[in-house]
Design a protein around this motif. Structure first.
Motif, PDB file in Angstrom:
ATOM      1  N   CYS A  60       0.849  -9.346  -2.428  1.00 44.14           N
ATOM      2  CA  CYS A  60       2.050  -8.837  -1.658  1.00 44.14           C
ATOM      3  C   CYS A  60       2.787  -9.644  -0.902  1.00 44.14           C
ATOM      4  CB  CYS A  60       1.641  -7.454  -0.975  1.00 44.14           C
ATOM      5  SG  CYS A  60       3.256  -6.612  -0.326  1.00 44.14           S
ATOM      6  N   CYS A  62       5.536  -8.519   1.080  1.00 43.01           N
ATOM      7  CA  CYS A  62       6.760  -7.669   1.815  1.00 43.01           C
ATOM      8  C   CYS A  62       6.710  -8.393   3.178  1.00 43.01           C
ATOM      9  CB  CYS A  62       6.241  -6.307   1.952  1.00 43.01           C
ATOM     10  SG  CYS A  62       4.965  -5.885   2.864  1.00 43.01           S
ATOM     11  N   CYS A  65       3.442  -8.334   5.205  1.00 44.90           N
ATOM     12  CA  CYS A  65       2.413  -9.133   4.552  1.00 44.90           C
ATOM     13  C   CYS A  65       2.769 -10.633   4.785  1.00 44.90           C
ATOM     14  CB  CYS A  65       2.097  -8.963   3.108  1.00 44.90           C
ATOM     15  SG  CYS A  65       1.453  -7.386   2.781  1.00 44.90           S
ATOM     16  N   HIS A 299       0.122  -1.537   4.363  1.00 47.13           N
ATOM     17  CA  HIS A 299       0.736  -2.797   4.596  1.00 47.13           C
ATOM     18  C   HIS A 299       2.407  -2.647   4.809  1.00 47.13           C
ATOM     19  CE1 HIS A 299       2.182  -3.563   0.414  1.00 47.13           C
ATOM     20  NE2 HIS A 299       1.424  -2.529   0.298  1.00 47.13           N
TER      21      HIS A 299
HETATM   22 ZN   LIG Z   1       2.742  -5.904   1.613  1.00 43.62          ZN
END
Ligand SMILES: [Zn+2]
Ligand SMILES: [Zn+2]
Ligand SMILES: [Zn+2]
Length: 330
Positions: A60, A62, A65, A299
Protein backbone atom coordinates in the motif's frame (compact mmCIF):
# COMPACT_ATOMS: atom_id res chain seq x y z
CA UNK A 1 23.24 -7.59 -9.61
CA UNK A 2 26.32 -5.41 -9.09
CA UNK A 3 28.24 -6.17 -5.92
CA UNK A 4 27.81 -2.57 -4.79
CA UNK A 5 24.03 -2.81 -5.17
CA UNK A 6 24.05 -6.05 -3.23
CA UNK A 7 26.07 -4.43 -0.42
CA UNK A 8 23.71 -1.48 -0.40
CA UNK A 9 20.78 -3.81 0.04
CA UNK A 10 22.62 -5.59 2.86
CA UNK A 11 23.36 -2.32 4.64
CA UNK A 12 19.79 -1.14 4.27
CA UNK A 13 18.34 -4.45 5.40
CA UNK A 14 20.54 -4.25 8.44
CA UNK A 15 19.44 -0.70 9.22
CA UNK A 16 15.83 -1.77 8.71
CA UNK A 17 16.27 -4.71 11.03
CA UNK A 18 17.84 -2.49 13.64
CA UNK A 19 14.93 -0.12 13.55
CA UNK A 20 12.56 -2.99 13.63
CA UNK A 21 14.16 -4.70 16.57
CA UNK A 22 14.74 -1.58 18.59
CA UNK A 23 12.78 -2.20 21.76
CA UNK A 24 12.45 1.50 22.38
CA UNK A 25 10.47 1.94 19.21
CA UNK A 26 10.24 5.71 19.31
CA UNK A 27 6.79 7.13 19.08
CA UNK A 28 6.07 10.03 16.81
CA UNK A 29 4.13 11.40 19.75
CA UNK A 30 6.43 11.09 22.78
CA UNK A 31 4.20 13.54 24.67
CA UNK A 32 1.46 10.90 24.55
CA UNK A 33 3.37 8.14 26.28
CA UNK A 34 1.38 8.52 29.48
CA UNK A 35 4.35 9.48 31.67
CA UNK A 36 4.08 10.82 35.24
CA UNK A 37 2.11 7.96 36.72
CA UNK A 38 2.43 6.46 40.15
CA UNK A 39 4.63 3.39 39.66
CA UNK A 40 3.30 0.03 40.82
CA UNK A 41 4.42 -3.58 40.37
CA UNK A 42 1.99 -4.22 37.53
CA UNK A 43 2.56 -2.66 34.16
CA UNK A 44 0.65 -2.93 30.91
CA UNK A 45 2.88 -2.04 27.99
CA UNK A 46 1.26 -1.41 24.62
CA UNK A 47 3.18 -3.50 22.09
CA UNK A 48 1.24 -2.50 19.00
CA UNK A 49 -1.65 -0.33 17.88
CA UNK A 50 -2.28 -1.16 14.21
CA UNK A 51 -5.12 -3.17 12.69
CA UNK A 52 -4.27 -6.77 11.71
CA UNK A 53 -2.46 -5.71 8.52
CA UNK A 54 0.03 -3.45 10.33
CA UNK A 55 1.28 -0.01 9.31
CA UNK A 56 2.61 0.31 6.63
CA UNK A 57 0.41 -2.32 5.04
CA UNK A 58 1.76 -4.69 2.40
CA UNK A 59 1.77 -3.18 -1.08
CA UNK A 60 0.00 0.00 0.00
CA UNK A 61 1.20 3.47 -0.92
CA UNK A 62 -1.50 5.58 0.70
CA UNK A 63 -0.29 8.69 2.51
CA UNK A 64 -0.23 6.97 5.88
CA UNK A 65 1.75 3.99 4.57
CA UNK A 66 4.24 6.23 2.73
CA UNK A 67 4.74 8.33 5.88
CA UNK A 68 5.27 5.18 7.95
CA UNK A 69 7.90 3.89 5.50
CA UNK A 70 9.74 7.22 5.32
CA UNK A 71 9.83 7.74 9.08
CA UNK A 72 9.62 4.58 11.16
CA UNK A 73 8.30 6.54 14.15
CA UNK A 74 4.99 6.64 12.29
CA UNK A 75 4.93 2.88 11.68
CA UNK A 76 2.85 0.80 14.05
CA UNK A 77 3.05 -2.83 15.08
CA UNK A 78 -0.11 -4.93 15.23
CA UNK A 79 -2.34 -4.45 18.29
CA UNK A 80 -1.11 -6.29 21.35
CA UNK A 81 -0.38 -5.75 25.04
CA UNK A 82 2.29 -7.04 27.37
CA UNK A 83 1.20 -7.47 30.97
CA UNK A 84 4.22 -7.37 33.24
CA UNK A 85 4.69 -8.35 36.85
CA UNK A 86 7.72 -6.21 37.66
CA UNK A 87 8.26 -7.91 41.01
CA UNK A 88 8.25 -11.48 39.76
CA UNK A 89 9.80 -10.48 36.41
CA UNK A 90 7.09 -12.29 34.49
CA UNK A 91 5.45 -11.26 31.27
CA UNK A 92 2.23 -12.22 29.53
CA UNK A 93 1.20 -11.32 26.01
CA UNK A 94 -2.37 -10.50 25.12
CA UNK A 95 -2.74 -11.44 21.46
CA UNK A 96 0.00 -13.20 19.55
CA UNK A 97 0.47 -11.05 16.45
CA UNK A 98 2.67 -11.68 13.40
CA UNK A 99 4.94 -8.98 14.98
CA UNK A 100 5.48 -11.02 18.16
CA UNK A 101 9.25 -11.43 17.68
CA UNK A 102 9.76 -7.69 18.06
CA UNK A 103 7.02 -7.36 20.62
CA UNK A 104 8.37 -10.02 23.00
CA UNK A 105 11.74 -8.23 22.81
CA UNK A 106 10.00 -4.99 23.86
CA UNK A 107 8.58 -6.80 26.90
CA UNK A 108 11.87 -8.51 27.76
CA UNK A 109 13.91 -5.29 27.63
CA UNK A 110 11.34 -3.58 29.82
CA UNK A 111 11.87 -6.35 32.38
CA UNK A 112 15.65 -6.22 31.92
CA UNK A 113 15.80 -9.91 31.00
CA UNK A 114 17.26 -9.59 27.53
CA UNK A 115 20.85 -10.22 28.61
CA UNK A 116 20.30 -13.62 30.09
CA UNK A 117 21.21 -16.58 27.94
CA UNK A 118 17.85 -18.22 28.26
CA UNK A 119 14.91 -18.68 25.95
CA UNK A 120 12.80 -16.19 27.89
CA UNK A 121 9.45 -17.24 26.55
CA UNK A 122 6.39 -15.41 27.86
CA UNK A 123 4.78 -16.96 30.94
CA UNK A 124 1.47 -17.23 29.11
CA UNK A 125 -0.39 -15.99 26.06
CA UNK A 126 -3.97 -14.76 26.13
CA UNK A 127 -5.91 -14.64 22.85
CA UNK A 128 -8.90 -12.51 21.89
CA UNK A 129 -9.93 -14.23 18.63
CA UNK A 130 -8.91 -16.02 15.44
CA UNK A 131 -8.23 -13.17 13.01
CA UNK A 132 -4.71 -13.04 11.56
CA UNK A 133 -3.45 -10.13 13.65
CA UNK A 134 -4.42 -11.71 16.94
CA UNK A 135 -3.27 -15.33 17.06
CA UNK A 136 -0.97 -16.29 14.16
CA UNK A 137 2.11 -15.24 16.17
CA UNK A 138 1.64 -18.60 17.92
CA UNK A 139 3.61 -20.09 15.02
CA UNK A 140 6.85 -18.78 16.53
CA UNK A 141 6.43 -21.05 19.55
CA UNK A 142 6.53 -24.14 17.37
CA UNK A 143 9.13 -26.57 16.23
CA UNK A 144 10.60 -24.22 13.58
CA UNK A 145 11.34 -21.41 16.02
CA UNK A 146 11.29 -21.15 19.84
CA UNK A 147 9.92 -24.65 20.38
CA UNK A 148 8.43 -23.94 23.78
CA UNK A 149 7.25 -26.67 26.13
CA UNK A 150 3.67 -26.43 27.36
CA UNK A 151 3.46 -22.65 27.07
CA UNK A 152 0.05 -21.82 28.59
CA UNK A 153 -2.35 -20.28 26.06
CA UNK A 154 -5.67 -18.95 27.38
CA UNK A 155 -8.61 -18.52 25.03
CA UNK A 156 -12.35 -19.04 24.59
CA UNK A 157 -13.75 -22.58 24.29
CA UNK A 158 -14.48 -22.03 20.58
CA UNK A 159 -10.97 -20.78 19.82
CA UNK A 160 -9.53 -23.69 21.77
CA UNK A 161 -11.52 -26.04 19.58
CA UNK A 162 -10.35 -24.27 16.41
CA UNK A 163 -6.67 -24.45 17.43
CA UNK A 164 -6.95 -28.10 18.43
CA UNK A 165 -8.62 -29.24 15.22
CA UNK A 166 -6.85 -27.20 12.53
CA UNK A 167 -3.28 -27.31 11.34
CA UNK A 168 -0.73 -25.89 11.67
CA UNK A 169 -2.00 -24.90 15.15
CA UNK A 170 -2.96 -28.47 16.03
CA UNK A 171 0.71 -29.43 15.71
CA UNK A 172 1.62 -26.98 18.47
CA UNK A 173 -0.92 -28.75 20.66
CA UNK A 174 0.13 -32.25 19.64
CA UNK A 175 3.85 -31.60 20.17
CA UNK A 176 3.01 -29.84 23.46
CA UNK A 177 4.65 -26.58 22.44
CA UNK A 178 1.55 -24.97 23.86
CA UNK A 179 -1.04 -26.04 26.46
CA UNK A 180 -4.51 -24.66 25.88
CA UNK A 181 -6.63 -23.40 28.77
CA UNK A 182 -10.22 -22.22 28.57
CA UNK A 183 -11.04 -18.79 29.94
CA UNK A 184 -14.08 -18.80 32.16
CA UNK A 185 -16.46 -15.88 31.72
CA UNK A 186 -17.51 -16.24 35.33
CA UNK A 187 -14.19 -16.48 37.08
CA UNK A 188 -11.30 -14.06 37.20
CA UNK A 189 -7.96 -15.52 36.22
CA UNK A 190 -4.97 -14.63 38.38
CA UNK A 191 -1.85 -14.50 36.21
CA UNK A 192 0.21 -13.74 39.33
CA UNK A 193 -0.92 -12.79 42.87
CA UNK A 194 -1.09 -9.16 41.75
CA UNK A 195 -2.47 -9.43 38.18
CA UNK A 196 -5.98 -10.56 37.39
CA UNK A 197 -7.77 -10.72 34.09
CA UNK A 198 -11.43 -11.23 33.32
CA UNK A 199 -12.89 -11.80 29.89
CA UNK A 200 -16.25 -11.41 28.19
CA UNK A 201 -17.74 -11.98 24.74
CA UNK A 202 -18.07 -9.12 22.27
CA UNK A 203 -19.82 -9.19 18.87
CA UNK A 204 -17.45 -9.34 15.88
CA UNK A 205 -17.04 -11.26 12.61
CA UNK A 206 -16.84 -14.70 14.15
CA UNK A 207 -15.78 -17.00 11.30
CA UNK A 208 -13.34 -19.23 13.16
CA UNK A 209 -13.90 -18.27 16.77
CA UNK A 210 -15.87 -15.94 18.95
CA UNK A 211 -14.22 -12.72 20.18
CA UNK A 212 -13.25 -11.58 23.66
CA UNK A 213 -12.67 -8.30 25.42
CA UNK A 214 -10.75 -8.06 28.71
CA UNK A 215 -10.39 -6.22 31.98
CA UNK A 216 -6.88 -6.36 33.38
CA UNK A 217 -6.50 -5.39 37.02
CA UNK A 218 -3.56 -4.68 39.27
CA UNK A 219 -3.85 -3.84 42.98
CA UNK A 220 -4.65 -0.20 42.25
CA UNK A 221 -6.07 0.26 38.79
CA UNK A 222 -8.03 -1.41 36.00
CA UNK A 223 -7.75 -1.36 32.25
CA UNK A 224 -10.44 -2.31 29.73
CA UNK A 225 -9.17 -3.69 26.40
CA UNK A 226 -11.44 -4.20 23.38
CA UNK A 227 -9.38 -4.12 20.17
CA UNK A 228 -12.14 -5.51 17.91
CA UNK A 229 -15.90 -5.10 18.21
CA UNK A 230 -18.67 -4.84 15.65
CA UNK A 231 -20.36 -1.83 17.26
CA UNK A 232 -21.22 -0.53 20.71
CA UNK A 233 -24.97 -0.98 20.07
CA UNK A 234 -24.57 -4.64 19.13
CA UNK A 235 -22.96 -5.42 22.50
CA UNK A 236 -25.11 -6.67 25.37
CA UNK A 237 -23.32 -4.32 27.78
CA UNK A 238 -23.18 -0.54 27.86
CA UNK A 239 -19.74 0.74 26.85
CA UNK A 240 -20.44 3.91 28.82
CA UNK A 241 -21.02 1.95 32.02
CA UNK A 242 -18.08 -0.39 31.39
CA UNK A 243 -15.63 2.47 30.81
CA UNK A 244 -16.80 4.17 34.01
CA UNK A 245 -15.67 1.12 36.01
CA UNK A 246 -12.02 1.35 34.91
CA UNK A 247 -9.15 3.83 34.97
CA UNK A 248 -8.09 3.22 31.40
CA UNK A 249 -9.94 1.98 28.33
CA UNK A 250 -8.12 1.00 25.13
CA UNK A 251 -10.79 0.56 22.48
CA UNK A 252 -11.35 -0.36 18.86
CA UNK A 253 -10.47 2.71 16.78
CA UNK A 254 -10.01 0.93 13.44
CA UNK A 255 -11.59 3.68 11.33
CA UNK A 256 -12.03 7.35 12.13
CA UNK A 257 -15.16 7.88 10.00
CA UNK A 258 -16.96 6.74 6.87
CA UNK A 259 -15.05 9.30 4.75
CA UNK A 260 -11.98 7.07 4.67
CA UNK A 261 -13.91 4.22 3.05
CA UNK A 262 -15.46 5.71 -0.08
CA UNK A 263 -17.81 3.35 -1.88
CA UNK A 264 -18.08 0.91 1.03
CA UNK A 265 -21.37 0.12 2.68
CA UNK A 266 -20.44 1.23 6.16
CA UNK A 267 -23.26 -0.62 7.86
CA UNK A 268 -21.16 -3.67 7.01
CA UNK A 269 -17.78 -2.31 8.17
CA UNK A 270 -17.86 -4.21 11.45
CA UNK A 271 -16.13 -1.64 13.67
CA UNK A 272 -17.43 1.44 15.50
CA UNK A 273 -16.13 4.63 13.91
CA UNK A 274 -14.01 6.76 16.23
CA UNK A 275 -16.46 9.60 15.57
CA UNK A 276 -19.26 7.41 16.98
CA UNK A 277 -17.19 6.52 20.05
CA UNK A 278 -16.38 10.21 20.65
CA UNK A 279 -20.11 10.87 20.78
CA UNK A 280 -21.08 7.76 22.79
CA UNK A 281 -18.39 8.30 25.40
CA UNK A 282 -18.26 12.10 25.52
CA UNK A 283 -19.57 12.34 29.09
CA UNK A 284 -17.08 9.76 30.37
CA UNK A 285 -14.21 11.58 28.66
CA UNK A 286 -15.38 14.94 29.99
CA UNK A 287 -15.40 13.67 33.58
CA UNK A 288 -11.77 12.68 33.10
CA UNK A 289 -11.83 9.78 35.60
CA UNK A 290 -11.33 7.22 32.82
CA UNK A 291 -8.74 7.88 30.18
CA UNK A 292 -9.83 6.54 26.80
CA UNK A 293 -7.41 5.54 24.05
CA UNK A 294 -8.02 4.20 20.54
CA UNK A 295 -6.06 1.28 19.10
CA UNK A 296 -6.24 -1.23 16.21
CA UNK A 297 -5.85 1.65 13.74
CA UNK A 298 -6.33 0.78 10.08
CA UNK A 299 -3.68 2.13 7.66
CA UNK A 300 -6.38 4.38 6.16
CA UNK A 301 -7.29 5.98 9.50
CA UNK A 302 -7.53 9.76 9.16
CA UNK A 303 -6.30 10.20 12.74
CA UNK A 304 -2.87 8.87 11.69
CA UNK A 305 -2.10 12.23 10.06
CA UNK A 306 -0.22 14.09 12.82
CA UNK A 307 -1.32 17.45 11.40
CA UNK A 308 -4.87 16.38 10.53
CA UNK A 309 -8.25 17.53 11.82
CA UNK A 310 -9.19 14.04 12.99
CA UNK A 311 -6.40 13.76 15.56
CA UNK A 312 -7.09 17.30 16.74
CA UNK A 313 -10.76 16.44 17.25
CA UNK A 314 -9.88 13.33 19.27
CA UNK A 315 -7.61 15.33 21.57
CA UNK A 316 -9.83 18.37 22.02
CA UNK A 317 -12.67 16.06 23.04
CA UNK A 318 -10.48 14.55 25.77
CA UNK A 319 -9.57 11.24 24.09
CA UNK A 320 -6.22 9.91 22.86
CA UNK A 321 -4.65 7.56 20.35
CA UNK A 322 -2.69 4.70 21.90
CA UNK A 323 0.99 4.55 20.85
CA UNK A 324 3.35 1.61 20.56
CA UNK A 325 5.40 1.50 23.74
CA UNK A 326 2.87 3.40 25.89
CA UNK A 327 2.74 2.19 29.51
CA UNK A 328 0.01 1.96 32.14
CA UNK A 329 0.77 1.11 35.77
CA UNK A 330 -2.11 -0.75 37.38
ZN1 LIG B 1 -1.96 2.29 3.29
ZN1 LIG C 1 -8.18 -7.24 14.49
ZN1 LIG D 1 -10.94 -9.26 14.20
Amino acid sequence: MERRDFLNICVWSFVGLNIHFSSNKLSAFPEDLNKDQEETEVLVKVLGTAQDGGLPQIGCYCRNCIRAREDHRFSRLISSLAILDLKEKKYFILDATPDIRVQSHMALTRLGLEQQKRKNSPHAIILSHAHIGHYTGLMFFGYEAMSTHKLPVYCSPRLRDFLTKNGPWSQLVRLENISLFTLSFKKTLFLTPRISISSFLVPHRDEYSDTLGFIIAGKKKKLLYIPDIQSWEAWNRSIEEETKKVNYAILDGTFFCSEELPGRNFTKIGHPFITTSLETLKDVAKKGKTKIYFTHLNHTNLALDPEGKALKEIKTKGFNLASDGMEFFL
